[in-house]
Enzyme design. Structure first.
Site, short mmCIF file in Angstrom:
data_model
loop_
_atom_site.label_atom_id
_atom_site.label_comp_id
_atom_site.label_asym_id
_atom_site.label_seq_id
_atom_site.Cartn_x
_atom_site.Cartn_y
_atom_site.Cartn_z
N GLY A 15 2.44 9.39 -6.38
CA GLY A 15 3.03 8.04 -6.41
C GLY A 15 2.14 7.04 -5.69
O GLY A 15 2.63 6.14 -5.02
N HIS A 16 0.82 7.20 -5.84
CA HIS A 16 -0.14 6.42 -5.04
C HIS A 16 -0.19 4.94 -5.41
O HIS A 16 -0.76 4.15 -4.68
CB HIS A 16 -1.54 7.02 -5.17
CG HIS A 16 -2.14 6.85 -6.53
ND1 HIS A 16 -1.67 7.52 -7.63
CD2 HIS A 16 -3.15 6.05 -6.96
CE1 HIS A 16 -2.38 7.16 -8.69
NE2 HIS A 16 -3.28 6.28 -8.31
N ARG A 17 0.38 4.56 -6.55
CA ARG A 17 0.32 3.14 -6.93
C ARG A 17 1.51 2.33 -6.41
O ARG A 17 1.49 1.11 -6.44
CB ARG A 17 0.27 3.00 -8.46
CG ARG A 17 -1.05 3.44 -9.03
CD ARG A 17 -1.28 2.83 -10.40
NE ARG A 17 -2.47 3.39 -11.00
CZ ARG A 17 -3.71 3.02 -10.69
NH1 ARG A 17 -3.90 2.07 -9.80
NH2 ARG A 17 -4.74 3.59 -11.26
N GLY A 18 2.53 2.99 -5.95
CA GLY A 18 3.75 2.29 -5.52
C GLY A 18 3.59 1.65 -4.15
O GLY A 18 2.55 1.75 -3.50
N SER A 112 15.89 8.01 1.46
CA SER A 112 16.19 6.57 1.52
C SER A 112 17.50 6.41 2.27
O SER A 112 18.40 7.26 2.16
CB SER A 112 16.33 6.04 0.09
OG SER A 112 17.02 4.81 0.09
N SER A 113 17.64 5.30 3.00
CA SER A 113 18.86 5.15 3.82
C SER A 113 20.12 5.02 2.97
O SER A 113 21.23 5.15 3.50
CB SER A 113 18.72 3.96 4.77
OG SER A 113 18.46 2.78 4.06
N CYS A 114 19.97 4.79 1.64
CA CYS A 114 21.17 4.69 0.79
C CYS A 114 21.82 6.04 0.53
O CYS A 114 22.86 6.11 -0.11
CB CYS A 114 20.83 4.01 -0.53
SG CYS A 114 19.80 5.00 -1.61
N TYR A 141 21.02 7.44 -7.84
CA TYR A 141 19.74 7.51 -7.13
C TYR A 141 19.90 8.28 -5.82
O TYR A 141 19.08 9.14 -5.47
CB TYR A 141 19.25 6.08 -6.85
CG TYR A 141 17.99 5.98 -6.04
CD1 TYR A 141 16.75 6.29 -6.62
CD2 TYR A 141 18.01 5.57 -4.71
CE1 TYR A 141 15.58 6.18 -5.87
CE2 TYR A 141 16.84 5.46 -3.97
CZ TYR A 141 15.63 5.77 -4.56
OH TYR A 141 14.47 5.68 -3.84
N LYS A 145 18.07 11.66 -4.43
CA LYS A 145 17.33 11.67 -3.16
C LYS A 145 17.87 12.74 -2.20
O LYS A 145 17.12 13.36 -1.46
CB LYS A 145 17.43 10.28 -2.50
CG LYS A 145 16.52 9.26 -3.15
CD LYS A 145 15.15 9.43 -2.57
CE LYS A 145 14.05 8.78 -3.33
NZ LYS A 145 12.72 9.12 -2.86
N LEU A 171 12.31 -0.95 2.84
CA LEU A 171 10.88 -1.17 3.06
C LEU A 171 10.41 -2.42 2.32
O LEU A 171 11.01 -2.82 1.32
CB LEU A 171 10.09 0.03 2.54
CG LEU A 171 10.49 1.37 3.16
CD1 LEU A 171 9.89 2.53 2.37
CD2 LEU A 171 10.06 1.43 4.62
N HIS A 184 13.74 -5.33 -4.85
CA HIS A 184 14.63 -5.34 -3.69
C HIS A 184 14.76 -6.78 -3.17
O HIS A 184 14.03 -7.67 -3.61
CB HIS A 184 14.09 -4.42 -2.60
CG HIS A 184 14.19 -2.97 -2.96
ND1 HIS A 184 13.14 -2.27 -3.47
CD2 HIS A 184 15.23 -2.10 -2.91
CE1 HIS A 184 13.53 -1.03 -3.71
NE2 HIS A 184 14.79 -0.90 -3.39
N TRP A 207 22.06 -13.55 -4.12
CA TRP A 207 23.16 -12.73 -4.63
C TRP A 207 24.10 -12.29 -3.51
O TRP A 207 23.65 -12.00 -2.40
CB TRP A 207 22.63 -11.48 -5.31
CG TRP A 207 21.77 -11.73 -6.50
CD1 TRP A 207 21.57 -12.91 -7.16
CD2 TRP A 207 20.97 -10.75 -7.17
NE1 TRP A 207 20.71 -12.74 -8.21
CE2 TRP A 207 20.31 -11.42 -8.24
CE3 TRP A 207 20.73 -9.39 -6.99
CZ2 TRP A 207 19.44 -10.76 -9.10
CZ3 TRP A 207 19.87 -8.74 -7.85
CH2 TRP A 207 19.23 -9.41 -8.89
#
Ligand code: GFB
Length: 335
Positions: A15-18, A112-114, A141, A145, A171, A184, A207
């Site tokens: 996932g190096h492009r994210g 992820s904190s979610c 999601y 995770k 993040l 986000h 929102w």
């Protein structure tokens, strides 16, 4: 504890492009790691176990940062739940399994904190995982995770693999997604306020009710933390990574407005979802290990705004989210 790997180790950043992967790459390069392995989507579909196995067999990574996945903000999570659960479940499972099969020395997985229950007491301790119902806007999601964390724990327990998990808070930073349908909140609001400034608009629409609280960590701090923990942490418990402070969405927009366009007024669109009321992470364990963030929120917003201005074309392009849709279409069987 001795360092987990050397400057010459073969390190795969999945996932190096994210947002996260590119920050880990920058950090590894800055620290002089020379054997960095990456695979573009066109080269390797991380959802395909056979392909992932062949790639691991050919490239023999020793260290893996598993930060690949389909990600997005509250709207993308609510409207594309199938992609979010399917892609992430598969990507996490194939990569963890291949890392086991091909003897990876250490793997770090990012949650992820979610993933914590919606109504958790705050700040959220690591042990609150799986103690209550999840926030509905991102449940698929979050389930994927949580499965990623359970994969790491299970392979550690059954096979003795040194697979660790961390749970970062929200993040932001360079290489973030500024597409308004899938981004986000922080990049979305930088873009909205910037565009309001260009158009000379008096108002910016935000929102929700503006009352949810969020904790933000600059992705360069996260990358620093990931390297630190890769060397200094080797436990089954996933570790929270954050700053220890949060603010309301309204306060966040106010800070962005002050940096980008102080004259604009904030208008709330309460028809849009709020998501989780609060998800402040308890970071005591991380602090005890000796790590602390460095980049303040104002500094981080200013730097991210600068990055956005310098990369507008790239930053505002919708991310490549069609992979699964195509994949699903190709494999659909007529009834
Ligand atoms: O960052 P965000 O999309 O995701 O939204 P979550 C945070 C809050 O910002 C919500 C509000 O209360 C939104 O209603 N918000 C206000 C906006 N204006 C905007 C806007 O223009 N765009 C966006 N996107 N939000 C995500 C999860 O939750 O957090 C994921 O859906 C993931 O699963 C990620 O875990 C870290 O913080 O609510």
């Amino acid at each position: 504890m001795r360092r987990a790997f050397s400057r010459n180790s073969r390190i795969f950043v999945a996932g190096h492009r994210g947002l996260v992967g590119s920050a880990i790459m920058r950090r590894l390069k800055a620290e002089g790691y020379v054997n960095l392995l990456t695979a573009d989507r066109e080269q390797l579909d991380l959802r395909n176990q056979a392909d992932v196995n062949s790639w691991f067999r050919d490239h023999r990574p020793e260290i893996v940062f598993l930060v690949a996945g389909t990600v997005g903000g509250i709207l993308a999570n609510s409207t594309r739940p199938a992609e979010f659960i399917y892609d992430n479940l598969l990507i996490h499972a194939t990569t963890v399994h291949a890392a086991y099969l091909y003897g990876v020395q250490k793997l770090m997985y990012l949650g992820s904190s979610c993933i914590y229950p919606r109504a958790c007491s705050q700040p959220i301790k690591e042990e609150y995982l799986l103690t209550g119902p999840l926030e509905p806007t991102n449940e698929p999601y979050a389930v994927a995770k949580i499965a990623g964390i359970k994969l790491c724990q299970s392979y550690r327990e059954q096979y003795g693999c040194r697979f660790v998990s961390v749970i970062p808070t929200n993040l932001y930073g360079p290489n973030d997604n500024f597409d308004l349908d899938s981004s986000h909140v922080l990049p979305a609001l930088i873009r909205k306020v910037h565009e309001a400034k260009l158009a000379g608009q008096k108002e910016v629409v935000v929102w929700g009710t503006g009352t949810p609280r969020r904790e933000f960590l600059h992705v360069d701090d996260l990358a620093d933390c990931c390297l630190f923990l890769m060397h200094h942490y080797d436990g089954s418990l996933p570790l929270n990574v954050g700053t220890g402070t949060d603010l309301t969405i309204y306060e966040l927009v106010d800070r962005i407005r002050k940096i980008v366009y102080p004259e604009v007024e904030i208008v709330l669109d309460a028809e849009k979802p709020d998501g989780m009321p609060r998800k402040l992470l308890d970071i005591h364990r991380l602090e005890e290990l000796g790590w602390r963030f460095k980049i303040s929120l104002d500094e981080g917003i200013a730097a991210t705004y600068q990055w956005f201005m310098e990369h507008q074309e790239k930053a505002t392009k919708p991310p490549d989210s069609n992979a699964t849709t195509l994949h699903a279409t190709q494999h659909r069987v007529s009834r």
